[in-house]
Design an enzyme around this catalytic site. Structure first.
Site, PDB file in Angstrom:
ATOM      1  N   LYS A 432      -6.436  89.830  66.367  1.00 30.52           N
ATOM      2  CA  LYS A 432      -5.761  89.079  65.313  1.00 30.52           C
ATOM      3  C   LYS A 432      -4.395  88.524  65.649  1.00 30.52           C
ATOM      4  O   LYS A 432      -3.757  89.284  66.408  1.00 30.52           O
ATOM      5  CB  LYS A 432      -5.478  90.388  64.325  1.00 30.52           C
ATOM      6  CG  LYS A 432      -4.897  90.037  62.995  1.00 30.52           C
ATOM      7  CD  LYS A 432      -4.853  91.019  62.007  1.00 30.52           C
ATOM      8  CE  LYS A 432      -4.025  90.356  60.606  1.00 30.52           C
ATOM      9  NZ  LYS A 432      -3.943  91.043  59.661  1.00 30.52           N
ATOM     10  N   PHE A 435      -1.312  84.647  62.325  1.00 30.34           N
ATOM     11  CA  PHE A 435      -1.653  84.207  61.042  1.00 30.34           C
ATOM     12  C   PHE A 435      -3.215  83.923  61.289  1.00 30.34           C
ATOM     13  O   PHE A 435      -3.578  83.369  60.294  1.00 30.34           O
ATOM     14  CB  PHE A 435      -1.046  82.825  60.561  1.00 30.34           C
ATOM     15  CG  PHE A 435       0.283  82.685  60.909  1.00 30.34           C
ATOM     16  CD1 PHE A 435       1.179  83.057  59.756  1.00 30.34           C
ATOM     17  CD2 PHE A 435       1.022  81.926  61.736  1.00 30.34           C
ATOM     18  CE1 PHE A 435       2.509  83.242  59.959  1.00 30.34           C
ATOM     19  CE2 PHE A 435       2.323  81.965  61.827  1.00 30.34           C
ATOM     20  CZ  PHE A 435       3.230  82.595  61.032  1.00 30.34           C
ATOM     21  N   VAL A 438      -9.679  86.427  64.469  1.00 31.98           N
ATOM     22  CA  VAL A 438     -10.759  85.894  65.215  1.00 31.98           C
ATOM     23  C   VAL A 438     -11.860  86.555  65.350  1.00 31.98           C
ATOM     24  O   VAL A 438     -11.852  87.586  65.824  1.00 31.98           O
ATOM     25  CB  VAL A 438     -10.394  85.261  66.845  1.00 31.98           C
ATOM     26  CG1 VAL A 438     -11.446  84.606  67.423  1.00 31.98           C
ATOM     27  CG2 VAL A 438      -9.009  84.483  66.592  1.00 31.98           C
ATOM     28  N   LYS A 453     -12.107  81.259  63.922  1.00 32.37           N
ATOM     29  CA  LYS A 453     -10.833  81.605  63.612  1.00 32.37           C
ATOM     30  C   LYS A 453     -10.233  81.535  62.198  1.00 32.37           C
ATOM     31  O   LYS A 453     -10.790  80.155  61.777  1.00 32.37           O
ATOM     32  CB  LYS A 453      -9.838  80.691  64.619  1.00 32.37           C
ATOM     33  CG  LYS A 453      -8.302  81.152  64.664  1.00 32.37           C
ATOM     34  CD  LYS A 453      -7.671  80.503  65.865  1.00 32.37           C
ATOM     35  CE  LYS A 453      -6.381  80.990  65.953  1.00 32.37           C
ATOM     36  NZ  LYS A 453      -5.771  80.399  66.999  1.00 32.37           N
ATOM     37  N   ASP A 554       2.148  75.402  74.685  1.00 31.52           N
ATOM     38  CA  ASP A 554       2.169  76.836  74.582  1.00 31.52           C
ATOM     39  C   ASP A 554       1.401  77.644  75.656  1.00 31.52           C
ATOM     40  O   ASP A 554       0.739  78.476  75.390  1.00 31.52           O
ATOM     41  CB  ASP A 554       2.004  77.083  73.202  1.00 31.52           C
ATOM     42  CG  ASP A 554       2.239  78.581  72.602  1.00 31.52           C
ATOM     43  OD1 ASP A 554       2.990  79.268  73.382  1.00 31.52           O
ATOM     44  OD2 ASP A 554       1.427  78.977  71.529  1.00 31.52           O
TER      45      ASP A 554
HETATM   46  N1  LIG Z   1     -12.491  81.113  71.543  1.00 24.98           N
HETATM   47  C1  LIG Z   1     -12.382  82.464  71.845  1.00 24.98           C
HETATM   48  N2  LIG Z   1     -13.414  83.142  72.480  1.00 24.98           N
HETATM   49  C2  LIG Z   1     -13.004  84.578  72.593  1.00 24.98           C
HETATM   50  N3  LIG Z   1     -12.042  84.966  72.001  1.00 24.98           N
HETATM   51  C3  LIG Z   1     -11.107  84.537  71.485  1.00 24.98           C
HETATM   52  C4  LIG Z   1     -11.027  83.011  71.338  1.00 24.98           C
HETATM   53  N4  LIG Z   1      -9.923  82.687  70.606  1.00 24.98           N
HETATM   54  C5  LIG Z   1      -9.271  83.681  70.449  1.00 24.98           C
HETATM   55  N5  LIG Z   1     -10.063  84.738  70.783  1.00 24.98           N
HETATM   56  C6  LIG Z   1      -9.305  86.184  70.717  1.00 24.98           C
HETATM   57  O1  LIG Z   1      -8.882  86.309  69.491  1.00 24.98           O
HETATM   58  C7  LIG Z   1      -7.749  87.207  69.691  1.00 24.98           C
HETATM   59  C8  LIG Z   1      -6.819  86.534  68.508  1.00 24.98           C
HETATM   60  O2  LIG Z   1      -6.611  85.219  69.054  1.00 24.98           O
HETATM   61  P1  LIG Z   1      -5.357  84.120  68.193  1.00 24.98           P
HETATM   62  O3  LIG Z   1      -5.453  82.927  69.050  1.00 24.98           O
HETATM   63  O4  LIG Z   1      -5.677  84.300  66.846  1.00 24.98           O
HETATM   64  O5  LIG Z   1      -4.528  85.221  68.905  1.00 24.98           O
HETATM   65  P2  LIG Z   1      -3.022  85.053  69.393  1.00 24.98           P
HETATM   66  O6  LIG Z   1      -2.914  83.946  70.395  1.00 24.98           O
HETATM   67  O7  LIG Z   1      -2.776  86.195  70.031  1.00 24.98           O
HETATM   68  O8  LIG Z   1      -2.260  84.789  68.120  1.00 24.98           O
HETATM   69  P3  LIG Z   1      -1.428  83.575  67.855  1.00 24.98           P
HETATM   70  O9  LIG Z   1      -2.214  82.318  67.841  1.00 24.98           O
HETATM   71  O10 LIG Z   1      -0.864  83.679  66.194  1.00 24.98           O
HETATM   72  O11 LIG Z   1      -0.267  83.504  68.739  1.00 24.98           O
HETATM   73  C9  LIG Z   1      -7.266  87.141  70.994  1.00 24.98           C
HETATM   74  O12 LIG Z   1      -7.658  88.189  71.646  1.00 24.98           O
HETATM   75  C10 LIG Z   1      -8.090  86.270  71.789  1.00 24.98           C
HETATM   76  O13 LIG Z   1      -8.357  86.520  72.876  1.00 24.98           O
END
Ligand SMILES: Nc1ncnc2c1ncn2[C@@H]1O[C@H](COP(=O)(O)OP(=O)(O)OP(=O)(O)O)[C@@H](O)[C@H]1O
Length: 702
Positions: A432, A435, A438, A453, A554
Site C-alpha cells: 500500500k 494513495f 497494489v 494499482k 522521483d
Molecule cells: N508493477 C508492480 N509489480 C509488483 N509490485 C509492485 C508493482 N508496483 C508496485 N508494486 C509494489 O506495491 C507496493 C505499493 O506500491 P506503490 O507504488 O503504491 O507504493 P509506494 O511507491 O510505496 O507509494 P507511493 O507511490 O504512494 O509513494 C510496493 O511494495 C511495490 O513494490
C-alpha cells in the site's frame, strides 16, 4: 503421327504430276481454315518467326489438354488448320527449336511432293475429309479453349497436371474405339465419297482404309471426350469442395459458439484455481508471521488511562540475544572493576612485596594480562551477538512490513478476489502506498500476471482535491502508457471502478523492489550495484531519446522494481515531467516544488528565491544518490534526517561535496561516477545522455 500422315500423302501420290495440285492443296487448306480459297502460295504463308520468349509464352498459353497436337500447331503457326498442316510436316523434326521458318520450308517440300501426285481422287477424299475434320478441329479448339479457361481458373491445382496425363491415357485407351464411334462420319459427303470409290461395305472400308488423318481426328475427339469428362469431374469436385466448405463453416461456427459458451466456465475454473492458490498463500503468510512473531516480536497494546496505543514487544530470540549481551556487559564490567582494584593495589604497594597477599610485581602483571585477555574475548563475543542481533533486526523489519501488508490486506475492500473490468482477477495485496493499493492480479484475457494499482480518492476530500488527483493520475497514465522499454515497467490499462476509485494495470514485477532489497542487505557488492545502476541509466537514456523527453523526478529505491529474472525496471511516473520542445538549455520550470523524496533530489529543487529550472540532470543526481546508497548502505546527504529536517536545515542546499567512507572498499571509477552525478552546480553536471557514455556504465575500457 505426322510421319504417318506424310506417308499417307506420299502413298496416295503416285508420281503423276498434276498442275492443279497446288491449287487444290491451297483450296483444301482454305476450306479447313475457313479462309478464301485464293490462299497465298506456301512461301507467302510463312509466319513471322517469333522470338523464343514469345514462342514459349504462346506455348504456355496453349499447353494444357490438347498439348500433343495443338501445342505444335498453335505454338508454331498460331492455330488453325494451316498450323495443323504445318505440324504434320514439322513433326518430322524432333527439334522444336527450329522455329516456323524451318517448318514452313518442310511444308513447302511436302507440297512439292504432292505436286507430283496426280491422283485427284485422293484429293477429293482428303478435301471431303478436310471439310468434316475442320468441324472436328474447330470443336477441339473450342473444347480446348474452354479447357484452357477452366485450367486458368483452377491454375495451381495439382490435378491439372494429372489431368493432362489422364487425357493422354484416355487417348491411348480410346484409340481403338475411335474409328467406329467418334470417326463414324456424320458428314454424308465423306461417307458417300468412300462408298462410291471402293464399292465396299462402309465398316469394311473404314477398317481397311482408315487414314492416319482420320485416326488423328478420332484421337482428338477422344481427347475432347476425355477433357469433357475431366471438366465434368472438376465441376463435381468444385461442388464437393463447396459443400465441404459449407460444412467446415458450420463446424467453425459451432466451435465458436461452443467456445463462447465454455469461456465463462473456463474463466471460472482458472479464477477458482487462482483463488485457491492465493488463499493458501495468505494462510501461509499469516502462519509465518505468527511463527516469526514468537522469535522476533509482536505488536502489543498499551493502555494509559483512556488512551490505547500500540507498542512493539520483542520476541524471544531478540530477548535472549539482549540478555546475552547484558550478561557479557556485566562480565566485562566486573573484570574492569577487578582490573582497576588490581592496579590500585599495585600502585599502593610500590616496589615492595604485598605483605597481605604476598603477591610479587610479576604476579600483578600476569593478573592484569588475564583480565585484559578476558575483556578482549568478551568483546569478540559481543560483536558476534551484535551482528546476530542486527540480522534479526532486519528480519524484524521485514516481519513488521509483512504484518502491515497483512493488516492492509485484511482492511482492504478489494481483498475478496473480485474480477475487475471483466478480466483482472484480484489476488493478494502487494503493498500500500500513499494513495493506492497494489494487488497482484491475473489478466484472464492475456493470461498473464499483472499488478493492479487501485487509486482510491478519499471520500472526505473536497471535490476540487479529487479532481486534481484524477487529473494528476490521468497525466501520469498518459506519460507512462507511451513508454515501452525493457527497463521501464509497462502500463497496460486504466479504467474506473467507481466514483472514488480507478485502477491502472501495470507489468507485474515478481522480485522485490530496491527498497526492500536494501532493507534486507543494506550494502550490495559493487558488481551488483553497478549492474543495477547501469539498467536504471538505460531506462533514463530511453526517456531522453524520445521526441517527448521525460524527467522521472522521483527516482528512489522504492521505484526500482525487479522482475523474476532480476531485471531492474523503473516505475511510478506520478511526478514525472514532460520536457517541452521549446524549453531552454537551462531546463524547464519546476511547478511541483516540495514534492518528491528529499534525500534523492538535487540542490536546484530546493531553490526558493526563484522558480527552479530543471532538466534530466535531476535524474542524474538521484541516480548518483541511489548508487552511493547501494555501495555504502546509507545516503550521502541527510541519511538519518527526516524529510522535514532536511528542509529545515537546508541539508541538500549545503550538499556541496560528497564524502566517501573508507569501508567498504569501492573502486575509484565508481567513486568518480558518483562525483560526476553529484556535481553541485546544475550547469556543470552532465545530463543523462552525457553520463550514460561514462566507461564505468558502458563497461568499456578507458
Ligand atoms: N508493477 C508492480 N509489480 C509488483 N509490485 C509492485 C508493482 N508496483 C508496485 N508494486 C509494489 O506495491 C507496493 C505499493 O506500491 P506503490 O507504488 O503504491 O507504493 P509506494 O511507491 O510505496 O507509494 P507511493 O507511490 O504512494 O509513494 C510496493 O511494495 C511495490 O513494490
Amino acid at each position: 503421327m505426322s510421319e504417318d500422315m506424310l506417308l499417307h500423302f506420299s502413298s496416295n501420290s503416285s508420281n503423276q504430276s498434276d498442275q492443279s495440285l497446288p491449287t487444290k492443296m491451297a483450296k483444301l487448306e482454305a476450306r479447313m481454315t475457313g479462309k478464301p480459297s485464293s490462299a497465298p502460295p506456301p512461301q507467302q504463308q510463312q509466319q513471322p518467326v517469333l522470338p523464343p520468349q514469345q514462342q514459349q509464352q504462346q506455348q504456355q498459353q496453349q499447353q494444357p489438354a490438347w498439348q500433343s497436337v495443338s501445342s505444335a500447331v498453335t505454338a508454331k503457326f498460331g492455330g488453325g488448320i494451316d498450323g495443323l498442316a504445318a505440324s504434320l510436316s514439322s513433326s518430322d523434326s524432333d527439334d522444336d527449336d527450329n522455329g516456323g521458318e524451318f517448318l514452313i520450308l518442310a511444308n513447302t517440300q511436302k507440297r512439292q511432293k504432292l505436286k507430283e501426285d496426280d491422283d485427284s481422287n485422293v484429293f477429293e477424299r482428303v478435301e471431303a475429309m478436310g471439310d468434316g475434320r475442320q468441324m472436328v478441329v474447330e470443336n477441339v479448339e473450342s473444347k480446348a479453349n474452354s479447357d484452357l479457361n477452366r485450367k486458368k481458373q483452377g491454375r495451381g491445382r495439382g490435378h491439372s497436371v494429372s489431368g493432362r496425363g489422364r487425357g493422354s491415357r484416355a487417348n491411348d485407351q480410346t484409340k481403338s474405339q475411335i474409328s467406329s464411334s467418334t470417326c463414324s462420319p456424320s458428314n454424308g459427303q465423306l461417307e458417300n465419297s468412300y462408298h462410291k470409290q471402293d464399292g465396299k461395305p462402309k465398316e469394311q472400308f473404314w477398317s481397311e482404309n482408315r487414314s492416319p488423318l482420320e485416326e488423328e481426328v478420332a484421337s482428338l475427339q477422344a481427347k475432347v471426350a476425355a477433357l469433357e469428362e475431366e471438366l465434368r469431374k472438376s465441376h463435381q469436385e468444385a461442388t464437393d469442395y463447396q459443400n465441404l466448405c459449407r460444412q467446415l463453416e458450420k463446424e467453425l461456427k459451432d466451435l465458436k459458439d461452443h467456445e463462447q459458451q465454455m469461456k465463462p466456465k473456463r474463466i471460472k475454473i482458472i479464477s477458482d484455481l487462482l483463488i485457491s492458490v492465493s488463499k493458501a498463500e495468505r494462510q501461509e503468510a499469516r502462519m509465518k508471521v505468527r511463527q516469526d512473531s514468537l522469535r522476533l516480536g509482536n505488536v502489543g497494546v498499551i493502555r494509559a488511562g483512556t488512551v490505547i496505543s500500540e507498542t512493539w514487544e520483542e520476541g524471544q530470540v531478540l530477548k535472549d540475544l539482549n540478555t546475552h549481551l547484558r550478561h557479557l556487559l556485566e562480565a566485562k564490567e566486573a573484570i574492569e572493576r577487578q582490573r582497576k582494584s588490581l592496579k590500585k593495589r599495585q600502585s599502593d604497594k610500590g616496589d615492595t612485596v604485598d605483605t597481605e597477599t604476598g603477591i610479587q610485581e610479576e604476579d600483578f602483571l600476569i593478573q592484569d594480562e588475564i583480565y585484559k585477555s578476558r575483556i578482549a574475548s568478551i568483546k569478540r563475543e559481543e560483536e558476534v551477538i551484535i551482528r546476530e542481533r542486527d540480522r534479526y533486526e532486519l528480519e524484524k523489519g521485514r516481519l513488521i512490513r509483512e504484518m502491515k501488508r497483512i493488516r492492509d490486506e485484511d482492511g482492504s475492500r478489494f481483498n475478496n478476489f473480485q474480477i475487475l473490468n471483466h478480466r483482472y482477477a484480484l489476488l493478494n495485496l502487494l503493498g500500500k502506498g500513499g494513495f493506492s493499493e497494489v494487488y497482484k492480479a491475473y489478466d484472464l484475457v492475456e493470461h498473464r500476471y499483472v499488478a493492479c494499482k487501485l487509486h482510491g480518492l478519499n471520500a472526505q476530500w473536497s471535490e476540487e482535491k479529487k479532481q486534481s488527483y484524477i487529473r494528476h493520475a490521468i497525466r501520469e497514465y498518459n506519460i507512462h502508457k507511451t513508454l515501452v522499454h525493457h527497463h521501464i515497467v509497462r502500463l497496460w490499462d486504466i479504467f474506473e471502478i467507481d466514483q472514488n476509485t480507478f485502477c491502472t494495470i501495470l507489468e507485474y514485477c515478481s522480485g522485490k523492489d530496491l527498497d526492500a532489497v536494501l532493507k534486507a542487505t543494506p550494502v550490495l557488492p559493487e558488481r551488483e550495484a553497478r549492474i543495477i545502476i547501469v539498467q536504471i541509466f538505460q531506462g533514463l537514456v530511453y526517456l531522453n531519446k524520445r521526441t517527448q523527453k521525460i524527467i522521472h523526478y522521483d527516482l528512489k529505491p522504492g521505484n526500482v522494481l525487479f522482475d523474476e529474472l532480476g531485471v531492474a525496471k523503473v516505475t511510478d511516473f506520478g511526478l514525472s515531467k514532460i520536457v517541452e520542445e521549446d524549453v531552454g538549455s537551462q531546463g524547464m520550470e519546476l511547478t511541483s516544488q516540495g514534492a518528491g523524496t528529499y534525500w534523492y533530489l538535487p540542490p536546484e529543487c530546493f531553490e526558493l528565491s526563484k522558480t527552479p529550472l530543471i532538466s534530466s540532470k535531476v535524474d542524474v543526481w538521484s541516480a548518483g544518490i541511489l548508487f552511493y546508497q547501494m555501495l555504502f548502505g546509507r545516503r550521502p546527504f541527510g541519511h538519518d534526517q527526516t524529510q522535514e529536517r532536511i528542509l529545515r536545515e537546508d541539508t541538500i542546499i549545503k550538499a556541496r561535496k560528497v564524502e566517501f567512507p573508507s569501508r567498504p572498499a569501492v573502486s575509484n571509477e565508481a567513486k568518480e561516477l558518483i562525483r560526476r552525478c553529484l556535481t553541485y552546480n546544475q550547469a556543470d553536471r552532465p545530463d543523462v545522455l552525457a553520463i550514460a557514455q561514462d566507461p564505468y556504465l558502458t563497461y568499456s575500457k578507458k
